[in-house]
Design a protein around this motif. Sequence first.
Motif, PDB file in Angstrom:
ATOM      1  N   PRO A  84     -40.603  41.370 114.525  1.00  0.00           N
ATOM      2  CA  PRO A  84     -40.102  42.563 115.210  1.00  0.00           C
ATOM      3  C   PRO A  84     -39.323  42.155 116.454  1.00  0.00           C
ATOM      4  N   PHE A  85     -38.651  43.102 117.079  1.00  0.00           N
ATOM      5  CA  PHE A  85     -37.787  42.750 118.216  1.00  0.00           C
ATOM      6  C   PHE A  85     -38.569  42.489 119.502  1.00  0.00           C
ATOM      7  N   TYR A  86     -39.868  42.291 119.381  1.00  0.00           N
ATOM      8  CA  TYR A  86     -40.743  41.989 120.514  1.00  0.00           C
ATOM      9  C   TYR A  86     -41.930  41.203 119.986  1.00  0.00           C
ATOM     10  N   ASP A  87     -42.671  40.612 120.889  1.00  0.00           N
ATOM     11  CA  ASP A  87     -43.892  39.890 120.524  1.00  0.00           C
ATOM     12  C   ASP A  87     -45.102  40.777 120.801  1.00  0.00           C
ATOM     13  N   CYS A  88     -46.079  40.745 119.911  1.00  0.00           N
ATOM     14  CA  CYS A  88     -47.310  41.537 120.105  1.00  0.00           C
ATOM     15  C   CYS A  88     -48.467  40.843 119.412  1.00  0.00           C
ATOM     16  N   ASP A  89     -49.688  41.132 119.890  1.00  0.00           N
ATOM     17  CA  ASP A  89     -50.850  40.524 119.227  1.00  0.00           C
ATOM     18  C   ASP A  89     -51.362  41.389 118.072  1.00  0.00           C
ATOM     19  N   ASN A  90     -50.954  42.645 118.030  1.00  0.00           N
ATOM     20  CA  ASN A  90     -51.337  43.606 116.984  1.00  0.00           C
ATOM     21  C   ASN A  90     -52.838  43.854 116.935  1.00  0.00           C
ATOM     22  N   THR A  91     -53.539  43.576 118.048  1.00  0.00           N
ATOM     23  CA  THR A  91     -54.986  43.813 118.091  1.00  0.00           C
ATOM     24  C   THR A  91     -55.421  44.591 119.330  1.00  0.00           C
ATOM     25  N   CYS A  92     -54.591  44.691 120.346  1.00  0.00           N
ATOM     26  CA  CYS A  92     -54.995  45.393 121.565  1.00  0.00           C
ATOM     27  C   CYS A  92     -55.035  46.896 121.311  1.00  0.00           C
ATOM     28  N   VAL A  93     -55.551  47.650 122.273  1.00  0.00           N
ATOM     29  CA  VAL A  93     -55.726  49.087 122.075  1.00  0.00           C
ATOM     30  C   VAL A  93     -54.399  49.790 121.839  1.00  0.00           C
ATOM     31  N   ASN A  94     -53.352  49.371 122.535  1.00  0.00           N
ATOM     32  CA  ASN A  94     -52.061  50.015 122.320  1.00  0.00           C
ATOM     33  C   ASN A  94     -51.497  49.703 120.937  1.00  0.00           C
ATOM     34  N   CYS A  95     -51.631  48.467 120.504  1.00  0.00           N
ATOM     35  CA  CYS A  95     -51.194  48.110 119.152  1.00  0.00           C
ATOM     36  C   CYS A  95     -51.956  48.918 118.103  1.00  0.00           C
ATOM     37  N   LEU A  96     -53.266  49.028 118.278  1.00  0.00           N
ATOM     38  CA  LEU A  96     -54.084  49.769 117.313  1.00  0.00           C
ATOM     39  C   LEU A  96     -53.764  51.261 117.331  1.00  0.00           C
ATOM     40  N   ASN A  97     -53.237  51.743 118.458  1.00  0.00           N
ATOM     41  CA  ASN A  97     -52.791  53.136 118.542  1.00  0.00           C
ATOM     42  C   ASN A  97     -51.379  53.327 118.001  1.00  0.00           C
ATOM     43  N   GLY A  98     -50.796  52.254 117.459  1.00  0.00           N
ATOM     44  CA  GLY A  98     -49.474  52.359 116.854  1.00  0.00           C
ATOM     45  C   GLY A  98     -48.320  52.167 117.813  1.00  0.00           C
ATOM     46  N   VAL A  99     -48.608  51.701 119.036  1.00  0.00           N
ATOM     47  CA  VAL A  99     -47.555  51.530 120.039  1.00  0.00           C
ATOM     48  C   VAL A  99     -47.515  50.056 120.456  1.00  0.00           C
ATOM     49  N   SER A 100     -47.149  49.210 119.516  1.00  0.00           N
ATOM     50  CA  SER A 100     -47.203  47.772 119.764  1.00  0.00           C
ATOM     51  C   SER A 100     -46.132  47.303 120.736  1.00  0.00           C
ATOM     52  N   THR A 101     -45.110  48.112 121.000  1.00  0.00           N
ATOM     53  CA  THR A 101     -44.141  47.748 122.037  1.00  0.00           C
ATOM     54  C   THR A 101     -44.782  47.765 123.423  1.00  0.00           C
ATOM     55  N   SER A 102     -45.960  48.391 123.538  1.00  0.00           N
ATOM     56  CA  SER A 102     -46.716  48.402 124.796  1.00  0.00           C
ATOM     57  C   SER A 102     -47.919  47.471 124.723  1.00  0.00           C
ATOM     58  N   CYS A 103     -47.841  46.461 123.853  1.00  0.00           N
ATOM     59  CA  CYS A 103     -48.944  45.507 123.707  1.00  0.00           C
ATOM     60  C   CYS A 103     -49.338  44.946 125.068  1.00  0.00           C
ATOM     61  N   LEU A 104     -50.628  44.958 125.339  1.00  0.00           N
ATOM     62  CA  LEU A 104     -51.128  44.476 126.624  1.00  0.00           C
ATOM     63  C   LEU A 104     -50.912  42.978 126.812  1.00  0.00           C
ATOM     64  N   ASN A 105     -50.719  42.272 125.711  1.00  0.00           N
ATOM     65  CA  ASN A 105     -50.549  40.820 125.790  1.00  0.00           C
ATOM     66  C   ASN A 105     -49.192  40.354 125.272  1.00  0.00           C
ATOM     67  N   GLY A 106     -48.319  41.301 124.961  1.00  0.00           N
ATOM     68  CA  GLY A 106     -47.046  40.970 124.342  1.00  0.00           C
ATOM     69  C   GLY A 106     -45.930  40.729 125.329  1.00  0.00           C
ATOM     70  N   GLY A 107     -44.732  40.683 124.809  1.00  0.00           N
ATOM     71  CA  GLY A 107     -43.566  40.421 125.644  1.00  0.00           C
ATOM     72  C   GLY A 107     -42.294  40.531 124.841  1.00  0.00           C
ATOM     73  N   TRP A 108     -41.221  39.956 125.386  1.00  0.00           N
ATOM     74  CA  TRP A 108     -39.888  40.115 124.817  1.00  0.00           C
ATOM     75  C   TRP A 108     -39.268  38.760 124.555  1.00  0.00           C
ATOM     76  N   TRP A 109     -38.453  38.683 123.527  1.00  0.00           N
ATOM     77  CA  TRP A 109     -37.773  37.437 123.200  1.00  0.00           C
ATOM     78  C   TRP A 109     -36.796  37.071 124.316  1.00  0.00           C
ATOM     79  N   GLY A 110     -36.696  35.789 124.557  1.00  0.00           N
ATOM     80  CA  GLY A 110     -35.798  35.295 125.596  1.00  0.00           C
ATOM     81  C   GLY A 110     -36.410  35.293 126.977  1.00  0.00           C
ATOM     82  N   SER A 111     -37.752  35.279 127.047  1.00  0.00           N
ATOM     83  CA  SER A 111     -38.411  35.323 128.361  1.00  0.00           C
ATOM     84  C   SER A 111     -39.736  34.577 128.306  1.00  0.00           C
ATOM     85  N   ASP A 112     -40.304  34.329 129.478  1.00  0.00           N
ATOM     86  CA  ASP A 112     -41.631  33.730 129.545  1.00  0.00           C
ATOM     87  C   ASP A 112     -42.666  34.704 129.000  1.00  0.00           C
ATOM     88  N   ASP A 113     -43.659  34.174 128.287  1.00  0.00           N
ATOM     89  CA  ASP A 113     -44.720  35.046 127.783  1.00  0.00           C
ATOM     90  C   ASP A 113     -45.897  35.056 128.751  1.00  0.00           C
TER      91      ASP A 113
END
Length: 349
Positions: A84-113
């Motif tokens: 996907p156009f972002y990085d996510c763990d797909n296990t945090c509460v936001n990911c499980l709520n279907g909003v993985s763009t707000s992953c608590l541990n995720g980030g964006w390509w081209g940047s520090d994680d």
Amino acid sequence: MRATVIYGERDVRLDEVPDPVLSTGGDAIVRVVAACVCGSDLWPYRGVTPIDEPHRIGHEFVGIVDEIGPDVTTIKVGDFVIAPFYDCDNTCVNCLNGVSTSCLNGGWWGSDDKLGGFADGAQGERVRVPHADGSLVATPAAPTDAQIPGLLTLADVMGTGHHAAVSAGVTSGSTVVVVGDGAVGLCAIIAAKRLGASRIVAMSRHADRQAVAREFGATDIVEERGDAGVDRIHEMFDGVGADCVLECVGTEESMDQAIRSTRPGGMVGYVGVPNGGAELPIKALFGRNVGVNGGVASVRAYVEELLPEVLAGEIDPGRVFDLQLPLSEVALAYAAMDERRAIKVLLRP
């Protein structure tokens, strides 16, 4: 390796950069098979979004897994994967709520994680993926070359178009207007059709894009804009507007067009990256009971739903790639999209 770096307005270059390395256990190195230029990449390219310093760019890619960290359990070396156009763990509460763009541990390509490593931009030869098991989706088998463009759309534009349709509540029998004839808008037509829309209007002034819109399922084309465009939509739908309007641009003008084209009690699904002062007219929405729903699309949640239809050829979103270039010509790819000589450009390393 080689990767794309944006230096300033209309200045993108293919530079030699450090090779990605595994560093945090749950990461993977993916050899990019195909990447692309996104419409949202044009905001910094055109100088609309300021660039403080040169940085890596690109957020859509598919490829083959070359290396995995010791904590990766699902993804395997040799898998063909969609990111996907972002990085996510797909296990945090936001990911499980279907909003993985707000992953608590995720980030964006081209940047520090958030783990202390670097997530490479997608417009390069290789990418380190911080959360391999969360972000990546492996295809059941190695795809054919002809399937790769369609699979690449699942990294962003097909999932984003689908998000617009879902956010607007498109269902069987819905009347739909799509504002925007770029790759996302065209994919939104596919999404509206597969969700059962009875009538789909593409707002487009470009003959080549109108043809693709028709191919994807548009039943009508409206070229007018502003007041004339709103009047035309109202004429087509009982004098009140459409049930669902999908906003796929992100400007003040496109949002105004979308809201005023929606019938009282209808819904706007918006996915255009906001630029140009777009704001919501709360009083107008309140007075007409028009809803607005959407935002940055959590496309990771849609990949498994859409993937079988792409592989089976039931939908063909890869048609939005009307130009393919080698990565070495990335500057030409940006210029082609900036000058509207291409809907979307696919890059091959």
